[in-house]
Motif scaffolding. Sequence first.
Motif, short mmCIF file in Angstrom:
data_model
loop_
_atom_site.label_atom_id
_atom_site.label_comp_id
_atom_site.label_asym_id
_atom_site.label_seq_id
_atom_site.Cartn_x
_atom_site.Cartn_y
_atom_site.Cartn_z
N SER A 1 0.82 -1.21 0.00
CA SER A 1 0.00 0.00 0.00
C SER A 1 0.86 1.27 0.00
O SER A 1 0.66 2.17 -0.81
CB SER A 1 -0.92 -0.02 1.22
OG SER A 1 -1.58 1.20 1.37
N GLU B 1 1.55 3.94 -3.06
CA GLU B 1 1.22 5.35 -2.82
C GLU B 1 2.42 6.23 -3.13
O GLU B 1 2.29 7.31 -3.72
CB GLU B 1 0.77 5.54 -1.37
CG GLU B 1 0.35 6.96 -1.06
CD GLU B 1 -0.10 7.17 0.37
OE1 GLU B 1 -0.30 8.34 0.73
OE2 GLU B 1 -0.26 6.18 1.12
N GLU C 1 4.67 5.53 10.61
CA GLU C 1 3.22 5.64 10.78
C GLU C 1 2.90 6.82 11.68
O GLU C 1 3.60 7.10 12.64
CB GLU C 1 2.66 4.36 11.40
CG GLU C 1 2.74 3.17 10.47
CD GLU C 1 2.08 1.94 11.04
OE1 GLU C 1 1.45 1.21 10.25
OE2 GLU C 1 2.20 1.69 12.26
N ARG D 1 -1.73 5.54 10.26
CA ARG D 1 -1.61 5.52 8.79
C ARG D 1 -0.14 5.54 8.38
O ARG D 1 0.66 6.28 8.97
CB ARG D 1 -2.32 6.75 8.22
CG ARG D 1 -2.35 6.80 6.72
CD ARG D 1 -3.20 8.00 6.23
NE ARG D 1 -3.29 7.99 4.80
CZ ARG D 1 -2.33 8.38 3.97
NH1 ARG D 1 -1.19 8.80 4.44
NH2 ARG D 1 -2.52 8.35 2.67
N VAL E 1 2.89 6.77 6.54
CA VAL E 1 3.20 8.07 5.93
C VAL E 1 4.63 8.16 5.42
O VAL E 1 5.04 9.19 4.90
CB VAL E 1 2.92 9.23 6.91
CG1 VAL E 1 1.44 9.32 7.23
CG2 VAL E 1 3.77 9.10 8.17
N SER F 1 4.90 10.97 2.78
CA SER F 1 3.69 11.52 2.15
C SER F 1 3.67 13.04 2.27
O SER F 1 4.18 13.60 3.25
CB SER F 1 2.43 10.91 2.77
OG SER F 1 2.23 11.43 4.06
#
Length: 181
Positions: free
Chosen positions: A25, A29, A72, A76, A78, A101
């Motif tokens: 995932s 991303e 995280e 989530r 990141v 991110s």
Amino acid sequence: MQQVPYMKNFNIKVLAPENWALYKSVRLESLRDSPDSFGATYEQESALSDSDWQARLDLSARGLVAFPLVAEQGGRAVGLAWGVIHATEVETAHIYQMWVSPAARGKGIAKALLDEIKTWAIDKECDCLALDVTTSNEAAVCLYRSSGFMAMGPPVPLRRDSFLMMQPMEMALHSVAESTF
């Protein structure tokens, strides 16, 4: 997954084989968000099967000395980074797949990922860290320079037929004085 808490409201975890879905995932991303930062493309990696993703984290089966990390925040993922020591070059730890991110940038996550890999590389008795950074990614270039990385050699194309260039960089992990005693 081993967890390292940080004071700035995020954790860094070492990815284990059972974390393959999380890894898939966050990796996909990162490729969607920053396609000009990686040699691989979203199209290439999104075509991988679940068993391919599982195999990537099965380090012992691959005979790979690696340190795959995920950051995280608020439950989530990141951030992502891998430390890898190639059997043909055990004195150097390479950093791959480094990404944070956009919403989590500027919070010390990238620096913390670098610090974790640096500590791991020192524990593995490596002499230096190496990475490639896209020359147009000014924030990443500044991060690496401020962390002690220096440009090594001329830039090289990101991918075959790419106009984007990557700058190889290295950081010495031991001073000359340390290595003489």
